[in-house]
Design a protein around this motif. Structure first.
Motif, PDB file in Angstrom:
ATOM      1  N   ALA A 130       0.866  -1.184   0.000  1.00  0.00           N
ATOM      2  CA  ALA A 130       0.000   0.000   0.000  1.00  0.00           C
ATOM      3  C   ALA A 130       0.899   1.229   0.000  1.00  0.00           C
ATOM      4  O   ALA A 130       1.885   1.287   0.730  1.00  0.00           O
ATOM      5  CB  ALA A 130      -0.897   0.005   1.224  1.00  0.00           C
ATOM      6  N   ILE A 131       0.554   2.183  -0.826  1.00  0.00           N
ATOM      7  CA  ILE A 131       1.339   3.417  -0.928  1.00  0.00           C
ATOM      8  C   ILE A 131       0.451   4.559  -0.474  1.00  0.00           C
ATOM      9  O   ILE A 131      -0.619   4.781  -1.039  1.00  0.00           O
ATOM     10  CB  ILE A 131       1.832   3.630  -2.368  1.00  0.00           C
ATOM     11  N   THR A 132       0.891   5.274   0.569  1.00  0.00           N
ATOM     12  CA  THR A 132       0.111   6.387   1.093  1.00  0.00           C
ATOM     13  C   THR A 132       1.006   7.614   1.225  1.00  0.00           C
ATOM     14  O   THR A 132       2.218   7.523   1.175  1.00  0.00           O
ATOM     15  CB  THR A 132      -0.485   6.059   2.476  1.00  0.00           C
ATOM     16  N   GLY A 133       0.388   8.749   1.413  1.00  0.00           N
ATOM     17  CA  GLY A 133       1.134   9.981   1.609  1.00  0.00           C
ATOM     18  C   GLY A 133       0.306  11.180   1.218  1.00  0.00           C
ATOM     19  O   GLY A 133      -0.846  11.062   0.791  1.00  0.00           O
ATOM     20  N   LYS A 134       0.912  12.340   1.354  1.00  0.00           N
ATOM     21  CA  LYS A 134       0.242  13.586   0.999  1.00  0.00           C
ATOM     22  C   LYS A 134       0.021  13.664  -0.507  1.00  0.00           C
ATOM     23  O   LYS A 134       0.696  12.993  -1.277  1.00  0.00           O
ATOM     24  CB  LYS A 134       1.100  14.770   1.443  1.00  0.00           C
TER      25      LYS A 134
ATOM     26  N   LYS B 213       2.687   9.258  -5.485  1.00  0.00           N
ATOM     27  CA  LYS B 213       2.220   7.922  -5.099  1.00  0.00           C
ATOM     28  C   LYS B 213       1.766   7.107  -6.314  1.00  0.00           C
ATOM     29  O   LYS B 213       2.106   5.934  -6.427  1.00  0.00           O
ATOM     30  CB  LYS B 213       1.059   8.035  -4.103  1.00  0.00           C
ATOM     31  N   THR B 214       1.013   7.709  -7.195  1.00  0.00           N
ATOM     32  CA  THR B 214       0.517   6.991  -8.368  1.00  0.00           C
ATOM     33  C   THR B 214       1.668   6.583  -9.274  1.00  0.00           C
ATOM     34  O   THR B 214       1.686   5.469  -9.800  1.00  0.00           O
ATOM     35  CB  THR B 214      -0.503   7.859  -9.145  1.00  0.00           C
TER      36      THR B 214
ATOM     37  N   ASP C  84      -6.462   1.590  -7.556  1.00  0.00           N
ATOM     38  CA  ASP C  84      -6.340   3.029  -7.324  1.00  0.00           C
ATOM     39  C   ASP C  84      -7.521   3.481  -6.484  1.00  0.00           C
ATOM     40  O   ASP C  84      -8.654   3.523  -6.957  1.00  0.00           O
ATOM     41  CB  ASP C  84      -6.313   3.766  -8.659  1.00  0.00           C
ATOM     42  N   ALA C  85      -7.269   3.778  -5.222  1.00  0.00           N
ATOM     43  CA  ALA C  85      -8.342   4.187  -4.312  1.00  0.00           C
ATOM     44  C   ALA C  85      -8.538   5.695  -4.303  1.00  0.00           C
ATOM     45  O   ALA C  85      -9.386   6.208  -3.576  1.00  0.00           O
ATOM     46  CB  ALA C  85      -8.046   3.696  -2.903  1.00  0.00           C
ATOM     47  N   ASP C  86      -7.783   6.413  -5.083  1.00  0.00           N
ATOM     48  CA  ASP C  86      -7.892   7.861  -5.156  1.00  0.00           C
ATOM     49  C   ASP C  86      -9.155   8.245  -5.929  1.00  0.00           C
ATOM     50  O   ASP C  86      -9.413   7.696  -6.998  1.00  0.00           O
ATOM     51  CB  ASP C  86      -6.658   8.419  -5.872  1.00  0.00           C
TER      52      ASP C  86
END
Length: 80
Positions: free
Chosen positions: A4-8, A13-14, A35-37
């Protein structure tokens, strides 16, 4: 393996997710990139043509009604 890649916002991230997806696929792994964005751009980051990317449906549209129905069934069962 799950990553999982998270951050501001605006931190790449993408781009990182797309690169990792390509690296694992090139190494012979089967890859599921999610892609949960709400502003989903992963499809273009992994190189899907726009006409194919436009056919992708958000997970909440695919499973949302099924989950809602199941949660309602469970809730009713708990109340009885």
């Amino acid at each position: 393996m799950k990553i999982a890649i998270t951050g501001k916002g605006g931190t790449g991230k993408t781009t990182v997710a797309g690169i990792l997806a390509h690296c694992f696929k090139d190494s012979g792994y089967d890859v599921l990139a999610v892609d949960a964005d709400p502003n989903a751009n992963l499809a273009s980051a992994i190189g899907l043509p726009p006409e194919r990317a436009s056919q992708i449906k958000p997970l909440n549209e695919i499973i949302g009604s099924t989950l809602k129905t199941e949660f309602q069934r469970i809730y009713k069962a708990l109340l009885s």
